[in-house]
Design an enzyme around this catalytic site. Structure first.
Site, mmCIF file in Angstrom:
data_model
loop_
_atom_site.group_PDB
_atom_site.id
_atom_site.type_symbol
_atom_site.label_atom_id
_atom_site.label_comp_id
_atom_site.label_asym_id
_atom_site.label_seq_id
_atom_site.Cartn_x
_atom_site.Cartn_y
_atom_site.Cartn_z
ATOM 1 C CB THR A 119 -0.947 -0.015 1.217
ATOM 2 O OG1 THR A 119 -1.836 -1.126 1.084
ATOM 3 C CG2 THR A 119 -1.751 1.259 1.310
ATOM 4 C CE LYS A 186 3.595 -4.565 11.057
ATOM 5 N NZ LYS A 186 4.143 -5.903 11.345
#
Length: 440
Positions: A119, A186
């Protein structure tokens, strides 16, 4: 407590207690745990496992090894994570669509890994876009715009960053325990209230087998919920490219065409809508999945998602007129080739991994970590399973930097497609849903 005692406990099948996980994660983050010890730990986890409680302990410990964000916003904070695929630009559609529905999306994303696209690489195809703006800029953009697609800073889950590199060189990448803790540490460090997971399955995914994808999805959903984040997962198809394009700038173009309604990719839209419906329901912004999906559809159809995407790009350093002028703002490759169908027939199978590797070899991904990505190269117009082809009709188009790379990509694409005389069944976009109730 020391590293040896933690490693021996895991090696001997005694699992990983929260205190041991916390100690080891801190040691990974501050360097007091050596590479050799980290590798031994990873191998012990791979071979013996750490169980459900151990996964939660390791996830929370790695999350807490750095900064854990907190928010004071007038709506829920949510996100989505994909395990990686080809032509998968859902994040670029979903983040602004969710923001249009009144939730806030600090989307901490990654770069391309192996044959799959990243991304951040896609966003960095936009001139001037700052994919690593730092935590304070992330906070401000999320507050002002509603969403920000950025990379993790050094402050986010530093233990995971260290262990991630060790897993590659120690042969432990495929451990579901370690994959689960890596992904979720994360994401949960971003202070999420709800998370939806897109677990890919098929020839273009890391999990090619449905049983493996299901096992990973169940692990992720159970661990995230046990760690306090409302989470569900969809197992979605990656037996072919999700989009008609694969390559950074080309995928951004496809996203912009879908956001602005000039050329809508229905598969991309439908996966976006389904994932958005999940997370809106989890966050309490929709009464059920159908209502949530309808809210995402409206955000896309109304142009509100496109408007928010443009504001996000401008806030993070990209062109202020990107939505209106994206064809002029994105780079294009100098060499173009049509990949002709070798005969009449229907597309029966696609080796999506081979298509991803073709993009990497064109320069659209990394063969080694230090490689620079060429945002302009890739594939477009990719034919889909079930599509009828005439001899010589384009199966795909190649966008390349040189003639030699273009010629090699044409051959790679031809080898990735299998044609048949009989129309095949088209694969479902969504194979399964795994919600909190399925893993309780």
């Amino acid at each position: 407590m020391d590293a040896r005692s933690v490693i021996l406990a895991v090696r001997d099948g005694k699992g990983l207690a929260p205190e041991a996980a916390g100690w080891f994660a801190r040691g990974l983050a501050d360097g007091s745990v050596s590479d050799a010890q980290a590798g031994a730990f990873a191998m012990a986890v791979l071979l013996r496992g750490i169980g459900t409680d151990g996964r939660v302990a390791l996830t929370e410990a790695m999350r807490d090894s750095g900064q854990v964000m907190t928010w004071d916003l007038p709506g829920p904070v949510v996100d989505k994570h994909s395990t990686g695929g080809i032509g998968d630009s859902v994040s670029l559609l979903l983040a602004p669509a969710l923001a249009a529905c009144g939730v806030y999306v600090p989307m901490i994303s990654g770069r391309g890994l192996g044959h799959t696209g990243g991304t951040l690489d896609k966003m960095e195809a936009i001139p001037g876009y700052r994919a690593l703006p730092g935590i304070e800029a992330l906070r401000q953009v999320v507050k002002d715009v509603g969403c920000a697609i950025v990379g993790a800073t050094d402050e986010i889950a530093p233990a995971d960053r260290r262990l991630y590199g060790i897993r590659d060189i120690s042969g432990t990448v495929e451990s579901i325990d370690l994959i689960t803790a890596s992904i979720l540490s994360k994401k949960l460090a971003a202070g999420l209230g709800a998370l939806v997971l897109d677990v890919k399955v098929g020839s273009g995914a890391f999990m090619e087998d449905i049983e493996d994808a299901r096992a990973l999805a169940q692990s992720l959903v159970r661990t995230a919920n046990d760690a306090g984040c409302h989470t569900s997962a969809l197992i979605t198809d990656m037996s072919q490219s999700l989009g008609h394009s694969a390559g950074n700038a080309l995928e951004v173009i496809e996203v912009m065409e879908t956001l602005t309604g000039t050329s809508v990719n229905e598969a991309l839209w439908d996966v976006t809508s389904a994932l958005g419906g999940e997370v809106l329901t989890l966050a309490g912004k929709a009464a059920n999945l159908d209502e949530g999906a309808a809210l995402i559809d409206h955000a896309l159809e109304s142009g509100r998602a496109a408007e928010i995407f443009g504001r996000m790009v401008g806030a993070l350093g990209g062109p202020m007129d990107f939505v209106e002028r994206y064809p002029d703002r994105l780079p294009s490759a100098p060499v173009f080739r049509i990949v002709p169908s070798p005969r009449d027939g229907y597309v029966a199978r696609v080796n999506a991994r081979a298509l991803g590797e073709a993009v990497v070899h064109l320069g659209g991904g990394r063969l080694v970590g230090t490689d620079r990505v060429n945002p302009s190269v890739g594939l477009s117009g990719l034919a889909v399973i079930g599509e009828e082809m005439q001899h010589g009709e384009p199966i795909a188009m190649v966008h390349a930097s040189t003639d030699d790379k273009a010629d090699a990509a044409v051959q790679a694409v031809l080898a990735a497609y299998e044609l048949t005389g009989k129309m095949p069944d088209e694969p479902p976009l969504i194979h399964e849903r795994i919600g909190p109730e399925d893993v309780a």
